[in-house]
Design an enzyme around this catalytic site. Structure first.
Site, PDB file in Angstrom:
ATOM      1  N   ARG A 235       0.320  -4.298   2.765  1.00  0.00           N
ATOM      2  CA  ARG A 235      -0.024  -2.880   2.583  1.00  0.00           C
ATOM      3  C   ARG A 235      -1.301  -2.715   1.751  1.00  0.00           C
ATOM      4  O   ARG A 235      -2.106  -1.810   1.999  1.00  0.00           O
ATOM      5  CB  ARG A 235       1.148  -2.135   1.920  1.00  0.00           C
ATOM      6  CG  ARG A 235       0.938  -0.633   1.923  1.00  0.00           C
ATOM      7  CD  ARG A 235       2.191   0.154   1.580  1.00  0.00           C
ATOM      8  NE  ARG A 235       2.019   1.537   1.979  1.00  0.00           N
ATOM      9  CZ  ARG A 235       2.082   2.571   1.139  1.00  0.00           C
ATOM     10  NH1 ARG A 235       2.345   2.368  -0.131  1.00  0.00           N
ATOM     11  NH2 ARG A 235       1.885   3.787   1.582  1.00  0.00           N
TER      12      ARG A 235
ATOM     13  N   HIS B 127      -4.424  -0.585   3.124  1.00  0.00           N
ATOM     14  CA  HIS B 127      -4.958   0.602   2.438  1.00  0.00           C
ATOM     15  C   HIS B 127      -6.390   0.393   1.942  1.00  0.00           C
ATOM     16  O   HIS B 127      -7.138   1.355   1.805  1.00  0.00           O
ATOM     17  CB  HIS B 127      -4.042   1.006   1.279  1.00  0.00           C
ATOM     18  CG  HIS B 127      -2.896   1.857   1.725  1.00  0.00           C
ATOM     19  ND1 HIS B 127      -2.299   2.801   0.928  1.00  0.00           N
ATOM     20  CD2 HIS B 127      -2.248   1.921   2.907  1.00  0.00           C
ATOM     21  CE1 HIS B 127      -1.323   3.391   1.599  1.00  0.00           C
ATOM     22  NE2 HIS B 127      -1.269   2.863   2.802  1.00  0.00           N
TER      23      HIS B 127
ATOM     24  N   TRP C 120      12.786  -0.324   7.052  1.00  0.00           N
ATOM     25  CA  TRP C 120      12.781   0.037   8.482  1.00  0.00           C
ATOM     26  C   TRP C 120      13.741  -0.849   9.273  1.00  0.00           C
ATOM     27  O   TRP C 120      14.361  -0.398  10.215  1.00  0.00           O
ATOM     28  CB  TRP C 120      11.378  -0.116   9.074  1.00  0.00           C
ATOM     29  CG  TRP C 120      10.390   0.914   8.652  1.00  0.00           C
ATOM     30  CD1 TRP C 120      10.139   2.103   9.278  1.00  0.00           C
ATOM     31  CD2 TRP C 120       9.507   0.869   7.523  1.00  0.00           C
ATOM     32  NE1 TRP C 120       9.153   2.785   8.611  1.00  0.00           N
ATOM     33  CE2 TRP C 120       8.748   2.050   7.531  1.00  0.00           C
ATOM     34  CE3 TRP C 120       9.272  -0.052   6.508  1.00  0.00           C
ATOM     35  CZ2 TRP C 120       7.780   2.344   6.570  1.00  0.00           C
ATOM     36  CZ3 TRP C 120       8.308   0.234   5.548  1.00  0.00           C
ATOM     37  CH2 TRP C 120       7.584   1.416   5.591  1.00  0.00           C
TER      38      TRP C 120
HETATM   39 FE1  DDH Z   1       2.760   1.879   6.195  1.00  0.00          FE
HETATM   40  N1  DDH Z   1       3.883   2.913   4.858  1.00  0.00           N
HETATM   41  N2  DDH Z   1       2.157   3.618   7.050  1.00  0.00           N
HETATM   42  N3  DDH Z   1       1.535   0.841   7.429  1.00  0.00           N
HETATM   43  N4  DDH Z   1       3.293   0.174   5.245  1.00  0.00           N
HETATM   44  C1  DDH Z   1       4.669   2.392   3.859  1.00  0.00           C
HETATM   45  C2  DDH Z   1       4.895   1.063   3.614  1.00  0.00           C
HETATM   46  C3  DDH Z   1       4.277   0.033   4.301  1.00  0.00           C
HETATM   47  C4  DDH Z   1       2.574   4.872   6.710  1.00  0.00           C
HETATM   48  C5  DDH Z   1       3.326   5.211   5.596  1.00  0.00           C
HETATM   49  C6  DDH Z   1       3.958   4.289   4.786  1.00  0.00           C
HETATM   50  C7  DDH Z   1       0.776   1.368   8.428  1.00  0.00           C
HETATM   51  C8  DDH Z   1       0.821   2.693   8.883  1.00  0.00           C
HETATM   52  C9  DDH Z   1       1.448   3.724   8.228  1.00  0.00           C
HETATM   53  C10 DDH Z   1       2.889  -1.089   5.617  1.00  0.00           C
HETATM   54  C11 DDH Z   1       1.875  -1.417   6.500  1.00  0.00           C
HETATM   55  C12 DDH Z   1       1.236  -0.494   7.341  1.00  0.00           C
HETATM   56  C13 DDH Z   1       5.285   3.464   3.140  1.00  0.00           C
HETATM   57  C14 DDH Z   1       6.232   3.302   1.959  1.00  0.00           C
HETATM   58  C15 DDH Z   1       4.854   4.639   3.705  1.00  0.00           C
HETATM   59  C16 DDH Z   1       5.246   6.047   3.300  1.00  0.00           C
HETATM   60  C17 DDH Z   1       5.434   3.097   0.664  1.00  0.00           C
HETATM   61  C18 DDH Z   1       6.341   2.933  -0.518  1.00  0.00           C
HETATM   62  O1  DDH Z   1       7.059   3.894  -0.824  1.00  0.00           O
HETATM   63  O2  DDH Z   1       6.332   1.857  -1.136  1.00  0.00           O
HETATM   64  C19 DDH Z   1       2.127   5.826   7.699  1.00  0.00           C
HETATM   65  C20 DDH Z   1       2.374   7.314   7.643  1.00  0.00           C
HETATM   66  C21 DDH Z   1       1.448   5.117   8.653  1.00  0.00           C
HETATM   67  C22 DDH Z   1       0.846   5.623   9.915  1.00  0.00           C
HETATM   68  O3  DDH Z   1       0.307   4.825  10.714  1.00  0.00           O
HETATM   69  C23 DDH Z   1       0.909   6.865  10.321  1.00  0.00           C
HETATM   70  C24 DDH Z   1      -0.092   0.363   8.982  1.00  0.00           C
HETATM   71  C25 DDH Z   1      -1.112   0.619  10.089  1.00  0.00           C
HETATM   72  C26 DDH Z   1       0.182  -0.811   8.290  1.00  0.00           C
HETATM   73  C27 DDH Z   1      -0.462  -2.165   8.444  1.00  0.00           C
HETATM   74  O4  DDH Z   1      -0.276  -3.022   7.647  1.00  0.00           O
HETATM   75  C28 DDH Z   1      -1.318  -2.439   9.586  1.00  0.00           C
HETATM   76  C29 DDH Z   1       3.692  -2.073   4.906  1.00  0.00           C
HETATM   77  C30 DDH Z   1       3.604  -3.590   5.081  1.00  0.00           C
HETATM   78  C31 DDH Z   1       4.560  -1.370   4.091  1.00  0.00           C
HETATM   79  C32 DDH Z   1       5.655  -1.940   3.169  1.00  0.00           C
HETATM   80  C33 DDH Z   1       5.161  -2.001   1.744  1.00  0.00           C
HETATM   81  C34 DDH Z   1       6.203  -2.485   0.760  1.00  0.00           C
HETATM   82  O5  DDH Z   1       5.945  -2.345  -0.434  1.00  0.00           O
HETATM   83  O6  DDH Z   1       7.249  -3.007   1.147  1.00  0.00           O
END
Ligand code: DDH
Length: 286
Positions: free
Chosen positions: A34, A38, A178
């Site tokens: 993540r 980001h 998830w």
């Molecule tokens: Fe995500 N993400 N993401 N995400 N994401 C969260 C956690 C993680 C959205 C929202 C959230 C991608 C796209 C989207 C990962 C990878 C990727 C969380 C929770 C939210 C909310 C955060 C928290 O509370 O800790 C949304 C909205 C989108 C969207 O596409 C619309 C993408 C593209 C990626 C990527 O890596 C390519 C990962 C991994 C996590 C888990 C993190 C953790 O600490 O565990």
């Protein structure tokens, strides 16, 4: 301290910090993925601003964006590595860490090239609000990802990263994992998205998400409104189906799209070297 340019040595040390028994589900992997997403996902193709170069999240202007809440954990995990290999830029370290973590969690090999610098160019600083909001729908998803130059197919592939990790109420306001085994990369996210019946639930903080409850599971599974928007949209949905049925296809498309994400805003010459910076040659492909 390793020899400058020895990315294999850095990767070996990243592997060693992935196991974190006291943290979440015992792995730093998901939050490292993540962090890289980001750092890169602020990119805007039209204005050539944002992106992983510069590691701007170290500073309040970008790091203080509420979308980045919780990512300090990832940065803290990586700090001992930066101390041991001080020659690597944070921007390269964050992106490499995700590539190493994904592979270690059973995911595909992603092509990664070095050369990002930690020079923060104020004219490239992304404004807040460039990262997606999970409470929204398909239009919002397209607005965010088209800005970076992604197609509908790439958007669905990238969304498959939600096969990893979990949501934390004190970070995003959403709650839960998830999939049941969120430290192994797989296509389970796509399978259960269509197979399971998701019910809307309002959390104690007033935030709405979708949940699946099964007595055999230790905890409820969760989906964001943006996750389920993928199955309702006629252009996204066929890709959800394909990736649910074909893990190899998903891994192949994910690797390409994630590799593209990490390169947003990085200008390279024909040899793969970053233009206009003192960069280190080499790469990490194994
Ligand atoms: Fe995500 N993400 N993401 N995400 N994401 C969260 C956690 C993680 C959205 C929202 C959230 C991608 C796209 C989207 C990962 C990878 C990727 C969380 C929770 C939210 C909310 C955060 C928290 O509370 O800790 C949304 C909205 C989108 C969207 O596409 C619309 C993408 C593209 C990626 C990527 O890596 C390519 C990962 C991994 C996590 C888990 C993190 C953790 O600490 O565990």
């Amino acid at each position: 301290m390793s020899k400058p340019g020895d990315f294999e040595a850095v990767a070996a040390d990243i592997r060693k910090i992935l196991h974190q028994p006291e943290y979440d589900d015992g792995s730093a992997g998901p939050v490292l993925v993540r962090l890289a997403w980001h750092s890169a996902g602020t990119y805007c193709a039209e204005t050539d601003t944002g992106g992983s170069n510069g590691a701007g999240m170290r500073y309040e202007a970008e790091g203080g964006d509420e979308a980045n809440a919780g990512l300090q954990h990832a940065r803290v995990f990586l700090e001992p590595i930066k101390e041991r290999h001080s020659w690597i830029s944070y921007a390269d370290l964050w992106t490499l860490a995700a590539v190493v973590a994904l592979k270690e969690m059973g995911g595909p090999q992603i092509k990664w090239l070095p050369g990002r610098t930690d020079y923060v160019d104020d004219s490239k600083l992304p404004p807040r609000g460039r990262l997606p909001d999970g409470a929204q729908g398909a239009d919002h998803i397209r607005f965010i990802f088209y800005r970076m130059g992604f197609t509908d197919q790439e958007i669905v592939a990238l969304s498959g990263a939600h096969n990893l990790g979990r949501m934390h109420m004190d970070r995003s306001g959403f709650h839960g994992p998830w999939v049941p085994n969120g430290t192994r990369f797989n296509n389970t996210y796509f399978k259960i998205m269509t197979e399971y019946e998701w019910k809307e639930k309002t959390l104690d903080n007033g935030v709405k998400q979708f949940v699946y409850v099964d007595e055999d599971l230790d905890e409820e599974l969760a989906m964001l409104p943006t996750d389920l928007a993928l199955v309702k949209d006629e252009s996204f949905a066929p890709w959800v189906k394909k990736y649910a049925e074909d893990k190899d296809l998903f891994f192949d498309h994910f690797a390409k799209a994630f590799g593209k994400l990490l390169e947003l805003g990085i200008q390279r010459d024909a040899n793969g070297n970053v233009k206009n910076t003192d960069n280190v040659k080499g790469g990490y492909h194994s």
